[in-house]
Structure formats: structure tokens, C-alpha cells
Design a protein around this motif. Structure first.
Motif, PDB file in Angstrom:
ATOM      1  N   GLY A  82       1.040  -1.200  -0.050  1.00 27.78           N
ATOM      2  CA  GLY A  82      -0.285   0.277   0.357  1.00 27.78           C
ATOM      3  C   GLY A  82       0.527   1.108   0.154  1.00 27.78           C
ATOM      4  O   GLY A  82       0.418   2.179  -0.740  1.00 27.78           O
ATOM      5  N   VAL A  83       1.792   1.031   0.982  1.00 27.90           N
ATOM      6  CA  VAL A  83       2.564   2.489   0.259  1.00 27.90           C
ATOM      7  C   VAL A  83       3.651   2.742  -0.227  1.00 27.90           C
ATOM      8  O   VAL A  83       3.706   3.999  -0.574  1.00 27.90           O
ATOM      9  N   ALA A  84       3.656   1.564  -0.904  1.00 27.85           N
ATOM     10  CA  ALA A  84       4.894   1.094  -1.843  1.00 27.85           C
ATOM     11  C   ALA A  84       3.967   1.936  -3.261  1.00 27.85           C
ATOM     12  O   ALA A  84       4.721   2.340  -4.075  1.00 27.85           O
ATOM     13  N   ARG A  85       2.602   1.440  -3.330  1.00 28.34           N
ATOM     14  CA  ARG A  85       1.942   2.538  -4.662  1.00 28.34           C
ATOM     15  C   ARG A  85       1.838   3.775  -4.481  1.00 28.34           C
ATOM     16  O   ARG A  85       2.263   4.323  -5.461  1.00 28.34           O
ATOM     17  N   GLU A  86       1.650   4.310  -3.290  1.00 28.42           N
ATOM     18  CA  GLU A  86       1.742   5.611  -3.545  1.00 28.42           C
ATOM     19  C   GLU A  86       3.731   6.616  -3.530  1.00 28.42           C
ATOM     20  O   GLU A  86       3.176   7.013  -4.352  1.00 28.42           O
ATOM     21  N   VAL A  87       4.425   5.756  -2.792  1.00 27.40           N
ATOM     22  CA  VAL A  87       5.661   6.222  -3.515  1.00 27.40           C
ATOM     23  C   VAL A  87       5.799   6.261  -5.026  1.00 27.40           C
ATOM     24  O   VAL A  87       6.283   6.947  -5.380  1.00 27.40           O
ATOM     25  N   LEU A  88       5.516   4.704  -5.804  1.00 27.80           N
ATOM     26  CA  LEU A  88       6.144   4.616  -6.695  1.00 27.80           C
ATOM     27  C   LEU A  88       4.558   6.028  -8.204  1.00 27.80           C
ATOM     28  O   LEU A  88       5.197   5.928  -9.080  1.00 27.80           O
ATOM     29  N   LYS A  89       4.233   6.868  -7.276  1.00 29.06           N
ATOM     30  CA  LYS A  89       3.345   7.249  -7.581  1.00 29.06           C
ATOM     31  C   LYS A  89       3.966   9.071  -8.060  1.00 29.06           C
ATOM     32  O   LYS A  89       4.050   9.978  -8.904  1.00 29.06           O
ATOM     33  N   HIS A  90       5.291   8.915  -7.082  1.00 26.44           N
ATOM     34  CA  HIS A  90       6.511   9.891  -7.430  1.00 26.44           C
ATOM     35  C   HIS A  90       7.362   9.629  -8.884  1.00 26.44           C
ATOM     36  O   HIS A  90       7.388   8.478  -8.629  1.00 26.44           O
ATOM     37  N   LYS A  91       6.966  10.708  -9.827  1.00 26.96           N
ATOM     38  CA  LYS A  91       7.584  10.375 -11.372  1.00 26.96           C
ATOM     39  C   LYS A  91       9.177  10.625 -10.753  1.00 26.96           C
ATOM     40  O   LYS A  91       9.623   9.469 -11.464  1.00 26.96           O
ATOM     41  N   SER A  92       9.059  10.817  -9.800  1.00 30.89           N
ATOM     42  CA  SER A  92      11.187  11.139  -9.689  1.00 30.89           C
ATOM     43  C   SER A  92      11.422   9.679  -9.198  1.00 30.89           C
ATOM     44  O   SER A  92      12.520   9.297  -9.128  1.00 30.89           O
ATOM     45  N   VAL A  93      10.258   8.747  -8.287  1.00 35.91           N
ATOM     46  CA  VAL A  93      11.570   7.926  -7.594  1.00 35.91           C
ATOM     47  C   VAL A  93      11.809   6.788  -8.510  1.00 35.91           C
ATOM     48  O   VAL A  93      11.412   6.339  -9.774  1.00 35.91           O
ATOM     49  N   GLU A  94      13.336   6.861  -8.358  1.00 35.41           N
ATOM     50  CA  GLU A  94      13.568   5.230  -9.643  1.00 35.41           C
ATOM     51  C   GLU A  94      13.974   3.842  -9.254  1.00 35.41           C
ATOM     52  O   GLU A  94      13.844   2.817 -10.137  1.00 35.41           O
ATOM     53  N   ASN A  95      13.498   3.967  -8.258  1.00 34.92           N
ATOM     54  CA  ASN A  95      13.767   2.678  -7.431  1.00 34.92           C
ATOM     55  C   ASN A  95      13.083   2.432  -5.722  1.00 34.92           C
ATOM     56  O   ASN A  95      13.449   3.235  -5.362  1.00 34.92           O
ATOM     57  N   VAL A  96      12.131   1.771  -5.446  1.00 34.04           N
ATOM     58  CA  VAL A  96      11.869   1.320  -4.694  1.00 34.04           C
ATOM     59  C   VAL A  96      12.106  -0.659  -4.236  1.00 34.04           C
ATOM     60  O   VAL A  96      12.146  -0.883  -4.173  1.00 34.04           O
ATOM     61  N   VAL A  97      12.673  -0.217  -2.258  1.00 31.65           N
ATOM     62  CA  VAL A  97      13.234  -1.420  -1.952  1.00 31.65           C
ATOM     63  C   VAL A  97      12.183  -1.651  -0.745  1.00 31.65           C
ATOM     64  O   VAL A  97      11.810  -0.832   0.334  1.00 31.65           O
ATOM     65  N   LEU A  98      11.439  -3.375  -0.659  1.00 34.96           N
ATOM     66  CA  LEU A  98      10.246  -3.302   0.160  1.00 34.96           C
ATOM     67  C   LEU A  98      11.106  -4.635   1.097  1.00 34.96           C
ATOM     68  O   LEU A  98      11.283  -5.609   0.714  1.00 34.96           O
ATOM     69  N   VAL A  99      11.099  -4.025   2.784  1.00 34.47           N
ATOM     70  CA  VAL A  99      11.997  -5.359   3.195  1.00 34.47           C
ATOM     71  C   VAL A  99      10.038  -5.855   4.306  1.00 34.47           C
ATOM     72  O   VAL A  99      10.416  -5.128   5.065  1.00 34.47           O
ATOM     73  N   ASP A 100      10.458  -6.744   4.087  1.00 34.36           N
ATOM     74  CA  ASP A 100       9.237  -7.540   5.198  1.00 34.36           C
ATOM     75  C   ASP A 100       9.356  -8.379   5.783  1.00 34.36           C
ATOM     76  O   ASP A 100       9.637  -9.054   4.322  1.00 34.36           O
ATOM     77  N   ILE A 101       9.262  -9.226   6.629  1.00 37.25           N
ATOM     78  CA  ILE A 101       9.717 -10.617   6.681  1.00 37.25           C
ATOM     79  C   ILE A 101       8.798 -11.879   6.170  1.00 37.25           C
ATOM     80  O   ILE A 101       9.306 -12.445   6.397  1.00 37.25           O
ATOM     81  N   ASP A 102       8.019 -11.155   6.608  1.00 35.00           N
ATOM     82  CA  ASP A 102       6.645 -12.098   5.809  1.00 35.00           C
ATOM     83  C   ASP A 102       6.714 -12.361   4.953  1.00 35.00           C
ATOM     84  O   ASP A 102       4.866 -11.722   4.196  1.00 35.00           O
ATOM     85  N   GLU A 103       6.766 -13.301   3.488  1.00 31.31           N
ATOM     86  CA  GLU A 103       5.940 -13.616   2.507  1.00 31.31           C
ATOM     87  C   GLU A 103       4.525 -13.482   2.658  1.00 31.31           C
ATOM     88  O   GLU A 103       3.937 -13.343   1.343  1.00 31.31           O
ATOM     89  N   MET A 104       4.377 -14.100   3.387  1.00 27.89           N
ATOM     90  CA  MET A 104       3.029 -14.867   3.293  1.00 27.89           C
ATOM     91  C   MET A 104       1.972 -13.805   3.831  1.00 27.89           C
ATOM     92  O   MET A 104       0.623 -13.308   2.787  1.00 27.89           O
ATOM     93  N   VAL A 105       2.295 -12.308   3.497  1.00 23.18           N
ATOM     94  CA  VAL A 105       1.433 -11.352   3.475  1.00 23.18           C
ATOM     95  C   VAL A 105       1.745 -10.611   2.460  1.00 23.18           C
ATOM     96  O   VAL A 105      -0.448 -10.316   1.762  1.00 23.18           O
TER      97      VAL A 105
END
Lengths: 286, 286
Positions: B91-114
Motif C-alpha cells: 500500500g505504501v509502495a503504491r503511493e511512493v511509486l506515484k512520484h515520477k522522480s522515484v527510480e527505485n523502491v526496496v521493500l523489506v517485509d519479513i513475512d512473505e505470506m502477507v
């Protein structure tokens, strides 16, 4: 979590409900108009409960009462004569009476039992109001009182009602606001508790449209308290002359929450207001 | 009120709890780290539930996700490289990616099931993120990732965690914030979900004091959503150079809630901030 006695708040029109752990049941009664309870709730202290909906608790009552009183009163340069409809607990009255210019407060609440019970169990919270000779409490129908009123006009009318269901409903509608307009001074203001942005957008919008038909200036303030589900809770305002977003006086009262800084974030952001009125708030289609 | 199947939200440290009417149970599972459920709740639509606490619902998820992403990102003139800790729902990633200047988003979540469950049941909400090649999702311990990171520094680190109990606790503490400081660019910013003003003042204050020991500029933003009890919910911010109360750019993104008007009321009023930090908020003694 302790699994002892739970109280289930019965909000009449919210999709989600709350429950509390009950430490003590202090009073259970039934007036001509509603069920009245006083419960001690874990984490909140004493609570006044009407028809199984928490109205306020010791922990947070000041947020609602301070906002409903001070947002409109600080809009005026010198409020003297104030009418409160509902509010038989005297929480809003206590805040109104903090204004030195106020000479006269009339409180009209249909249910005498509320005032009696609050006097017995919540005296420590509202004693400043109960002991103030400027406050006159009447137990009669607010709509009838306003319709028949012929005395000195009011600088402010504050409407502190339960949810707009049953007998309270006409007090959320245009004919009532028109009567209030007529008993206000020419720079007078009214403010009313009008439900939540999350669950009751139709109510908030209907009230605002009704007010627009009556008052030249209207607006929506809000407050946040954990005991009202939907939590983003509105105060609808009709004003004859002053813009309620502007505080006419600096707040120098002893309060627990309201202050000039808080006021500055207590009105709906303009875009939220606009989208709410257009029925597009939170929508993808805008 | 319908008395069919109820779901009781089990907030680990709030005095009051919420319950919902369940229309459908879509998924019940158990990962290595937590219980995972997807429920359809009356009035809210689909809900992701972790350890019996509602994390978000279709109805209101955008408020939290938009605030946590856009308040810090609009503080920066040109965010390019962003790290998200937790937030495996994207959900936060979706919003971050709306910013055109963003080239790279790394998301680290411990739980793959989520992430798997969200991909299956909430794809309609987060497809813009899942389909965006700028997003890289890693399933590992956020603390370990930050401690060992040696790559290009991040302009922003956004921390989207569950409540600070159990394994999440060290991620609300100073040593972790210090590691984050080290992997931020010299004008970088971090923001973290840090519980409610009503029920968790100690947590909010402890986090703010920890951030003050690490960052030259700190502040507290907030958002309001009906599914988190205490509802006046905080985002704690640490910034190296830019004042987060100022938006560097005008928001022209397609959003459902966040906008410049909303931002202008999304930080704690100064007096509330001061009283919170002094332990005097809502107190009679101030």
C-alpha cells in the motif's frame, strides 16, 4: 485481555461498533425519553450512557465540550447571551461560562434525569457550571422553546444532541435552523454536533445544505474522540456575520485541549469540504 | 443490529476495542510470524487481519498509506531511492511509486505470506505497485537488512510496522533509527507509524525522544482512520535537512485523500506537540 463484563456500545448507524470492559455499574435508570446508565469503564473512568451509546467519559469529555463551545464563541468579539439546546450534562455550559463576557446562559434539555444523574455522579467535572448563577436550566422540548421564544436575542446557540434518530431528528433540519436564525442577534452564530465524516457523510452534507439555505456563512469544524465511532466528528456552523475560521480573540482560558493552535487545525481542509459537499470525498472518481 | 458472526479486533494495548460484522471469511492462515486472515467486513469490504488486529480495509486503506508516503516524500525536492520496512501489502509502495522522480523502491517485509495473500485478495488495490518494475520486494528481517546495507543511500525510509510488541519492538528504538540515519542521503528523511495520541502517548514520546537523539529535525504528523482504535494515530518523522511541515512541491498526484490542504492540517498543533513531550497533554496541571 480480561474477559469479564463487557459493555457493547450500540451506535445506531455505524458499521463498526466498540466495546468496553465494565469495572462497575453505578446507575441504571429509565426516563420518559431514554435509558440512562452510569458505568465505570476500564481506561475511561465514569461514562454517561444514553440508550446504550456512550455520550462521554471522564477521560475525554473535554475535547467535545471545549470544541463545541469555544470554536463558535471565539468567533464573536463579545458573546453575552448564549442558548444551549440539549447538553443537559452541563459540559458545554461549563466551557461557555469560562468566557467572562457571558452574562446569561439558558440550557434547554428535555430530559431532567440526565441533569440529575450528572449532578450526582459527575459533579466533580461540572461543578463550575452547576454553581454558576449565570446558568438557567430548563427541562422542556428544545424545538418548542425556540419556536415560542420572544425574549432577548442570543449571540450564540449551541446544539448538543444525541444522534439524529427519533425525536432528535427535526432538530437537524432546516425549519429548526430557520427558527434559530430568528432568535439570534444580527451578528449571531450557531453550532451543532452533526455526526462523523466517515459514517454519516449524508447527514453532514444535508445539514450543511440546510444551513446554507438559512445563514450567509456556513462551515464545518471537527473534533476527535475515541468514544465516538467514526471518530472524525463534525460541528456544523451557521454564522450571520463573522467567519468562523477566524478567532476574534486570543484564547486565554484554562482548558485541557482547545487553544489557538488547535483551532487552526479544527476546520475541514478546503478540498475535503468541497469533495464532501460534492459527494466525492474519498472517491476514486474526482 | 444484526447479530450474526462478529469479529473482535484484539488491539494489544488499547482500553477499548472494536468489533465488526463478518460477511465472509476468505482466508485463514498462519505464517512463521503471525496469524493471517482475510475477512469481508460489513461496511468496510475486504480486510487484512494480522494476529487478530485489522491492518487495513478496502474502505479506508488509502488514508494511512497516502499519509505515510506523501508527507515525507513531498518534503523532498526529488526523492529517487526509497526504502520501505514492513508494508508487505504494498500500500505504501503504491503511493511512493506515484512520484515520477522515484527510480527505485526496496521493500523489506519479513513475512512473505502477507505479500502472497495481498496479491491474491487485494490485487485490485495494489496492482500499480505489483506491476511496477521499480519495486523490489525482499522477505527478510528489516533490522538485519538496514544494519548490513552497503548500497546506494536512500532519500527516504518509510517504516510501516504492526504494533511495537514482540519482534517489531526493536524497530521502534534508537539504535535502529541510528542505523537508518546512516543509510540515508545527507538530506534524507524517515517516517514511521507510531501508534495513537490517545492510548500510546508514552510510545509516541519515547520514539520522538529517540529520534531527537539521532536527527537534527523531528516532528509528528497524524492521520485518522476508523479501524485503528484511539484513531488519532501518529507518524513520527526524522529529517536531516528539510522541515517536514513544508511541502517542497505542490501535490498533483491522483489521490483519494492526501493533498496540500490536507497536509496543512496533518501535523500536531504546536501546543499539542509541546504538551505531549512534557507529559502534560490533556492534563489539568499545565
Amino acid at each position: 485481555m480480561k474477559r469479564d463484563i463487557l459493555f457493547f456500545d450500540n451506535d445506531p448507524y455505524a458499521p463498526e461498533n466498540q466495546f468496553y470492559r465494565v469495572e462497575e455499574v453505578l446507575f441504571v435508570g429509565k426516563s420518559q425519553f431514554q435509558d440512562v446508565k452510569v458505568l465505570k469503564l476500564d481506561g475511561f473512568g465514569l461514562a454517561l450512557v444514553l440508550d446504550d451509546v456512550v455520550q462521554f467519559t471522564e477521560r475525554e469529555e473535554f475535547v467535545y465540550h471545549e470544541t463545541l463551545a469555544h470554536v463558535p464563541l471565539f468567533t464573536l468579539p463579545e458573546p453575552r447571551n448564549v442558548l444551549i439546546i440539549g447538553g443537559g450534562d452541563c459540559g458545554v455550559a461549563r466551557e461557555v461560562l469560562k468566557h467572562k463576557s457571558v452574562e446569561n446562559v439558558v440550557l434547554v434539555d428535555i430530559d431532567e434525569m440526565v441533569t440529575k444523574v450528572v449532578k450526582e455522579y459527575f459533579y466533580h467535572l461540572y461543578k463550575d457550571a452547576f454553581e454558576d448563577r449565570r446558568l438557567k436550566i430548563l427541562h422542556e422540548d428544545g424545538l418548542k422553546f425556540v419556536r415560542d421564544y420572544r425574549g432577548e436575542k442570543f449571540d450564540a446557540v449551541l446544539i448538543d444532541l444525541t444522534d439524529p434518530v427519533g425525536p432528535a431528528k427535526p432538530l437537524f433540519e432546516e425549519p429548526f435552523y430557520r427558527m434559530i436564525f430568528d432568535i439570534l442577534t444580527e451578528d449571531g452564530i450557531m453550532a451543532a454536533q452533526t455526526e462523523s465524516i466517515w459514517y454519516h457523510q449524508d447527514t453532514v452534507r444535508d445539514v450543511q445544505n440546510a444551513l446554507k439555505n438559512v445563514f450567509p456563512i456556513t462551515d464545518i469544524a471537527y473534533f476527535i474522540t475515541p468514544v465516538y465511532t467514526g471518530y472524525w466528528w463534525t460541528i456544523s456552523i451557521g454564522s450571520k456575520m463573522y467567519n468562523p475560521r477566524i478567532s476574534y480573540r486570543t484564547c486565554n482560558l484554562k482548558t485541557r485541549y482547545y487553544c489557538d493552535d488547535v483551532r487552526s487545525v479544527s476546520f475541514l481542509p478546503q478540498r475535503i469540504y468541497k469533495e464532501l459537499m460534492e459527494g466525492k470525498l474519498f472517491s476514486d472518481d474526482k
